[in-house]
Motif scaffolding. Structure first.
Motif, mmCIF file in Angstrom:
data_model
loop_
_atom_site.group_PDB
_atom_site.id
_atom_site.type_symbol
_atom_site.label_atom_id
_atom_site.label_comp_id
_atom_site.label_asym_id
_atom_site.label_seq_id
_atom_site.Cartn_x
_atom_site.Cartn_y
_atom_site.Cartn_z
ATOM 1 N N ALA A 193 22.951 35.814 50.551
ATOM 2 C CA ALA A 193 23.375 36.842 51.512
ATOM 3 C C ALA A 193 23.161 38.246 50.931
ATOM 4 N N HIS A 194 22.935 39.204 51.821
ATOM 5 C CA HIS A 194 22.811 40.626 51.461
ATOM 6 C C HIS A 194 22.475 40.861 49.983
ATOM 7 N N PRO A 195 21.219 40.584 49.592
ATOM 8 C CA PRO A 195 20.851 40.685 48.165
ATOM 9 C C PRO A 195 21.032 42.087 47.578
ATOM 10 N N PHE A 196 21.123 43.109 48.426
ATOM 11 C CA PHE A 196 21.330 44.462 47.882
ATOM 12 C C PHE A 196 22.632 44.533 47.088
ATOM 13 N N HIS A 197 23.523 43.583 47.368
ATOM 14 C CA HIS A 197 24.821 43.556 46.692
ATOM 15 C C HIS A 197 24.709 43.160 45.234
#
Ligand code: AMP
Ligand code: FE
Ligand code: FE
Ligand code: ZN
Length: 279
Positions: free
Chosen positions: A191-195
């Motif tokens: 999920a949301h790899p920017f995290h």
């Protein structure tokens, strides 16, 4: 000309830290003319039955969940799709994860107590209603008590991943989370790899068995999404996307439907799920 079909594959309900009921999510998705949605509550699949009932034949519901796993001393979120929701060992894992959430909230409360802020578990439970307990519920209690002015401030000053009262939930590792999702017949998407801090950690997730990357997300726009799309192609990963809508309250307009993927990507996801089940 056939109209394009779209899906929002990352949505929360009040079974975790969202504000909408599953029926409300389905009603809004229908109004937005989405063809498919996935409810991906944190550590809970309790919303699925209601969503399926509310949807009938009008919109496709893909079983989903969002798990938190330990990674590089911090946490990563993994989306599971297409698993059998009644799989006993998966149900038991989700039960354990919800207990771990309660445990963690208590540890965070101890840190708050050390700073002269007293919150009781009952208050957090009340804020969560029937939802799996999470930091957003604790943040709401802090707002209601006047400790902070907003949920954002609660995360910034106390609860966020880099704030002083942060405690990791997870004893669940990425390989173990992946194994459990696979065992229940599902596929796993980061999920949301920017995290996660380093892009170089993405291949590590792939080695652990993660099959997809959430390229499109409300916090990953334009060039950022394009960067993740390239990474997904490079590693031959499934590409997914969704708004990560938590209902009302974070921003003015609910995010549902603001990030969608073409239905062809849902077909790819379903093919991968079928291949898992056939093995
Ligand atoms: P938890 O599941 O308890 O680890 O809490 C993580 C959840 O908190 C995320 O899924 C978001 O819904 C929410 N969250 C994370 N960061 C923030 C923030 N800065 N402001 C508001 N909500 C946040
Ligand atoms: Fe959340
Ligand atoms: Fe998440
Ligand atoms: Zn989410």
């Amino acid at each position: 000309m056939p109209s394009e079909k779209y899906a929002d594959l990352h949505l929360h309900t009040f079974y975790s830290d969202g504000t909408f009921s599953p029926s409300e999510v389905v009603r809004r998705a229908r109004t937005l003319r989405l063809s498919a949605v996935s409810i991906t509550d944190h550590d809970s699949v309790e919303g699925l039955e209601e969503a399926l009932q509310a949807a009938g034949d009008s919109i496709e519901i893909l079983p989903g969940v969002e798990l938190t796993a330990a990674f590089h001393g911090r946490e990563v979120h993994l989306l599971g799709y297409g698993f059998q929701i009644k799989n006993p060992s998966f149900s038991s894992l989700l039960g354990q994860r919800r207990l771990a959430r309660e445990d963690r909230i208590q540890k965070i409360m101890e840190r708050l107590h050390d700073r002269g802020i007293d919150v009781s578990l009952e208050e957090v439970r009340r804020a969560a209603g029937q939802g799996a307990l999470g930091r957003p519920h604790l943040a709401h209690v802090l707002v209601n008590k006047g400790v902070v002015r907003s949920v954002d401030e609660a995360f910034q000053r106390y609860l966020g991943d880099h704030a002083p009262c942060f405690i990791k939930t997870a004893t669940l590792t990425v390989p173990e989370a992946v194994r459990q999702i696979h065992h229940a017949g599902g596929v796993t998407v980061l999920a949301h790899p920017f995290h996660i801090v380093e892009d170089s950690w993405i291949p590590e997730c792939v080695e652990a068995g993660v099959e997809g990357l959430e390229v499109y997300h409300s916090e990953q726009q334009g060039a950022v999404a394009e960067k993740y799309r390239r990474i997904a192609v490079k590693h031959n990963l499934l590409i997914t996307g969704g708004s990560d809508c938590h209902g009302l309250g974070r921003g003015k307009k609910p995010l549902i439907g603001t990030v969608c993927v073409p239905y062809a990507l849902v077909e790819d996801l379903k093919t991968a799920i079928r291949e898992k089940t056939d093995v």
